[in-house]
Write a protein that holds these residues in place. Structure first.
Motif, PDB file in Angstrom:
ATOM      1  N   ILE A 169     -19.934  -5.764  -8.749  1.00  0.00           N
ATOM      2  CA  ILE A 169     -18.641  -5.964  -8.374  1.00  0.00           C
ATOM      3  C   ILE A 169     -18.517  -5.608  -6.893  1.00  0.00           C
ATOM      4  O   ILE A 169     -18.597  -4.589  -6.332  1.00  0.00           O
ATOM      5  CB  ILE A 169     -17.566  -4.902  -9.171  1.00  0.00           C
ATOM      6  N   THR A 170     -17.899  -6.536  -6.041  1.00  0.00           N
ATOM      7  CA  THR A 170     -17.750  -6.381  -4.540  1.00  0.00           C
ATOM      8  C   THR A 170     -16.383  -6.859  -4.060  1.00  0.00           C
ATOM      9  O   THR A 170     -15.774  -7.653  -4.237  1.00  0.00           O
ATOM     10  CB  THR A 170     -18.706  -7.380  -3.924  1.00  0.00           C
ATOM     11  N   PHE A 171     -15.583  -5.663  -3.854  1.00  0.00           N
ATOM     12  CA  PHE A 171     -14.187  -5.948  -3.241  1.00  0.00           C
ATOM     13  C   PHE A 171     -14.405  -5.976  -1.641  1.00  0.00           C
ATOM     14  O   PHE A 171     -14.964  -5.153  -1.030  1.00  0.00           O
ATOM     15  CB  PHE A 171     -13.445  -4.772  -3.488  1.00  0.00           C
ATOM     16  N   GLN A 172     -13.791  -7.058  -1.149  1.00  0.00           N
ATOM     17  CA  GLN A 172     -13.952  -7.540   0.437  1.00  0.00           C
ATOM     18  C   GLN A 172     -12.481  -7.511   0.934  1.00  0.00           C
ATOM     19  O   GLN A 172     -11.773  -8.509   0.349  1.00  0.00           O
ATOM     20  CB  GLN A 172     -14.901  -8.352   0.740  1.00  0.00           C
ATOM     21  N   SER A 173     -12.171  -7.092   2.020  1.00  0.00           N
ATOM     22  CA  SER A 173     -10.650  -7.266   2.713  1.00  0.00           C
ATOM     23  C   SER A 173     -10.899  -6.952   4.303  1.00  0.00           C
ATOM     24  O   SER A 173     -11.625  -6.366   4.755  1.00  0.00           O
ATOM     25  CB  SER A 173      -9.688  -6.414   2.037  1.00  0.00           C
ATOM     26  N   GLU A 174      -9.944  -7.818   4.947  1.00  0.00           N
ATOM     27  CA  GLU A 174      -9.621  -7.627   6.265  1.00  0.00           C
ATOM     28  C   GLU A 174      -8.858  -6.526   6.630  1.00  0.00           C
ATOM     29  O   GLU A 174      -8.737  -6.064   7.641  1.00  0.00           O
ATOM     30  CB  GLU A 174      -9.657  -8.816   7.059  1.00  0.00           C
ATOM     31  N   ASN A 175      -8.293  -5.972   5.654  1.00  0.00           N
ATOM     32  CA  ASN A 175      -7.339  -4.499   5.544  1.00  0.00           C
ATOM     33  C   ASN A 175      -8.200  -3.461   5.231  1.00  0.00           C
ATOM     34  O   ASN A 175      -8.345  -3.409   3.873  1.00  0.00           O
ATOM     35  CB  ASN A 175      -6.057  -5.052   4.675  1.00  0.00           C
ATOM     36  N   GLU A 176      -8.235  -2.392   6.155  1.00  0.00           N
ATOM     37  CA  GLU A 176      -8.907  -1.145   5.634  1.00  0.00           C
ATOM     38  C   GLU A 176      -8.395  -0.590   4.735  1.00  0.00           C
ATOM     39  O   GLU A 176      -8.894   0.042   3.621  1.00  0.00           O
ATOM     40  CB  GLU A 176      -9.357  -0.548   6.867  1.00  0.00           C
ATOM     41  N   GLY A 177      -6.976  -0.356   4.564  1.00  0.00           N
ATOM     42  CA  GLY A 177      -6.164   0.436   4.014  1.00  0.00           C
ATOM     43  C   GLY A 177      -6.277  -0.189   2.436  1.00  0.00           C
ATOM     44  O   GLY A 177      -6.395   0.650   1.285  1.00  0.00           O
ATOM     45  N   THR A 178      -6.386  -1.391   2.388  1.00  0.00           N
ATOM     46  CA  THR A 178      -6.668  -2.005   0.873  1.00  0.00           C
ATOM     47  C   THR A 178      -8.011  -1.715   0.417  1.00  0.00           C
ATOM     48  O   THR A 178      -7.979  -1.123  -0.844  1.00  0.00           O
ATOM     49  CB  THR A 178      -6.642  -3.507   1.113  1.00  0.00           C
ATOM     50  N   THR A 179      -8.942  -1.602   1.186  1.00  0.00           N
ATOM     51  CA  THR A 179     -10.183  -1.140   0.521  1.00  0.00           C
ATOM     52  C   THR A 179     -10.407   0.131   0.259  1.00  0.00           C
ATOM     53  O   THR A 179     -10.861   0.663  -0.596  1.00  0.00           O
ATOM     54  CB  THR A 179     -11.441  -1.416   1.697  1.00  0.00           C
ATOM     55  N   LEU A 181       0.890  -1.311   0.013  1.00  0.00           N
ATOM     56  CA  LEU A 181       0.157   0.141  -0.070  1.00  0.00           C
ATOM     57  C   LEU A 181       0.934   1.327  -0.002  1.00  0.00           C
ATOM     58  O   LEU A 181       0.532   2.131  -0.522  1.00  0.00           O
ATOM     59  CB  LEU A 181      -0.946   0.043   1.305  1.00  0.00           C
ATOM     60  N   LYS A 182       1.929   1.153   0.452  1.00  0.00           N
ATOM     61  CA  LYS A 182       2.709   2.238   0.601  1.00  0.00           C
ATOM     62  C   LYS A 182       3.532   2.551  -0.647  1.00  0.00           C
ATOM     63  O   LYS A 182       4.072   3.749  -0.891  1.00  0.00           O
ATOM     64  CB  LYS A 182       3.987   2.129   1.756  1.00  0.00           C
ATOM     65  N   SER A 183       3.735   1.711  -1.654  1.00  0.00           N
ATOM     66  CA  SER A 183       4.434   1.801  -3.024  1.00  0.00           C
ATOM     67  C   SER A 183       3.433   2.298  -3.961  1.00  0.00           C
ATOM     68  O   SER A 183       2.052   2.217  -4.036  1.00  0.00           O
ATOM     69  CB  SER A 183       4.628   0.544  -3.507  1.00  0.00           C
ATOM     70  N   GLU A 184       3.811   3.317  -4.483  1.00  0.00           N
ATOM     71  CA  GLU A 184       3.123   4.335  -5.669  1.00  0.00           C
ATOM     72  C   GLU A 184       3.305   3.764  -7.061  1.00  0.00           C
ATOM     73  O   GLU A 184       4.694   3.722  -7.204  1.00  0.00           O
ATOM     74  CB  GLU A 184       3.100   5.616  -5.514  1.00  0.00           C
ATOM     75  N   ASP A 185       2.481   3.663  -7.771  1.00  0.00           N
ATOM     76  CA  ASP A 185       2.610   3.156  -9.373  1.00  0.00           C
ATOM     77  C   ASP A 185       3.295   4.357  -9.998  1.00  0.00           C
ATOM     78  O   ASP A 185       2.449   5.398  -9.845  1.00  0.00           O
ATOM     79  CB  ASP A 185       1.212   2.550  -9.909  1.00  0.00           C
ATOM     80  N   GLU A 186       4.135   4.291 -10.701  1.00  0.00           N
ATOM     81  CA  GLU A 186       4.893   5.650 -11.504  1.00  0.00           C
ATOM     82  C   GLU A 186       3.941   5.885 -12.749  1.00  0.00           C
ATOM     83  O   GLU A 186       3.566   7.269 -12.820  1.00  0.00           O
ATOM     84  CB  GLU A 186       6.364   5.429 -12.102  1.00  0.00           C
ATOM     85  N   ASN A 187       3.279   5.044 -13.392  1.00  0.00           N
ATOM     86  CA  ASN A 187       2.429   5.440 -14.513  1.00  0.00           C
ATOM     87  C   ASN A 187       0.903   5.000 -14.346  1.00  0.00           C
ATOM     88  O   ASN A 187       0.694   4.055 -13.639  1.00  0.00           O
ATOM     89  CB  ASN A 187       2.833   4.342 -15.764  1.00  0.00           C
ATOM     90  N   ARG A 188       0.446   5.699 -14.947  1.00  0.00           N
ATOM     91  CA  ARG A 188      -1.272   5.394 -14.896  1.00  0.00           C
ATOM     92  C   ARG A 188      -1.841   4.097 -15.241  1.00  0.00           C
ATOM     93  O   ARG A 188      -2.687   3.543 -14.790  1.00  0.00           O
ATOM     94  CB  ARG A 188      -1.963   6.625 -15.649  1.00  0.00           C
TER      95      ARG A 188
END
Length: 299
Positions: free
Chosen positions: A43-53, A14-21
């Protein structure tokens, strides 16, 4: 309370930023494709990690201009983004080049525009459905996919990275998994979780020392941990060159040194120099490693 190794890896991603769109799109694609629901209806995205959501929600807005909200389960342990309008679901599916007439759900490679897109996609897939055991206990990394053809398509993609995962059926889900520690280390690096990769390597070496009756574990473990810390920048530089150019890009002496360091991260500089046939000087080994780091910086 300490977090799991899976949670740690996802936080690093989550800390890594993609350089390109295009890589942002690939990351979102991996997250969406392996989410709980992925269809033209919902489409349903579900995770136990709030940052991922939160990342999923942000990328939806930035790339597709789709507004969404995060829902929290009654237990407070699960977070989800639910796109339940056919209009927005169809918009996202079309954005990724999927057709409503498709009979089998597989990876659409047209979403990968640059060399780094596949890496971003794999990281997105891990954020969506990946888990990894603590290397203190076991070596195991896996993905769960609802559809067999999607799982097979994912394995084909991983084979392009010279990774060979296995596939099993568990409780109605197709599970793509690794149990080889070196393959898992490579996988972590490909995703961009190099800090977690180095931690796993360090833990593995310490475990091997503890299991070896021929070594004086207490003092030697400390020395090897120091050596591992010192070799991390060298290994990182070598892996960077390997990823961007391939080790054949290096001259023969540097290539041999690079491979020796990759194979022996626990060896001190003197031990590494002595491992060559014929042996080279400690200063010679140091010079080669410094040159490799310089080349990596230039790249």
């Amino acid at each position: 309370m300490s977090i799991s190794f899976s949670h740690q890896v996802k936080n690093e991603l989550l800390k890594s930023e993609d350089e390109n769109r295009c890589c942002m799109k690939s990351r979102l694609y991996g997250m969406a494709l392996f989410s709980k629901n992925f269809s033209f209806k919902r489409i349903t995205f579900q995770s136990e990690n709030e940052g991922t959501t939160e990342l999923f929600k942000r990328l939806l807005k930035e790339l597709c201009n789709i507004d969404s909200k995060i829902e929290v389960s009654p237990s407070g342990k699960s977070f989800s983004v639910d796109i339940n309008s056919k209009k927005n679901a169809s918009k996202l599916m079309t954005f990724f080049g999927h057709n409503i007439s498709e009979k089998n759900l597989v990876i659409n490679h047209s979403n990968f525009d640059c060399d780094a897109c596949r890496n971003a996609f794999i990281a997105g897939a891990f954020l969506s459905c990946g888990t990894i055991s603590s290397p203190e206990k076991d070596y195991h990394l896996e993905f769960t996919a609802a559809y067999l053809n999607l799982a097979k398509s994912f394995i084909t993609l991983l084979n392009e990275f010279e990774l060979s995962p296995k596939l099993i059926l568990r409780k109605g889900y197709n599970v793509v998994y690794f149990k080889d520690s070196e393959a898992i280390e490579d996988f972590l690096y490909i995703m961009g979780a190099s800090a977690s990769m180095f931690e796993m390597m360090n833990i593995k070496i310490v475990k091997e020392i503890r299991n070896s009756a021929n070594r004086k574990a207490n003092c030697e473990t400390a020395n090897i941990e120091k050596t591992i810390q010192a070799s991390m920048p060298q290994i990182d530089a070598i892996l960077k060159i390997k990823k961007k150019k391939g080790l054949d890009f290096l001259s023969k002496p540097l290539r041999e040194m690079a491979q020796a360091r990759l194979d022996n991260p626990e060896l001190s500089l003197a031990e590494l120099a002595a491992s060559f046939e014929p042996p080279i000087s400690k200063s010679g080994a140091n010079h080669r490693l410094k040159r490799i780091e310089e080349i990596a910086k230039e790249l």
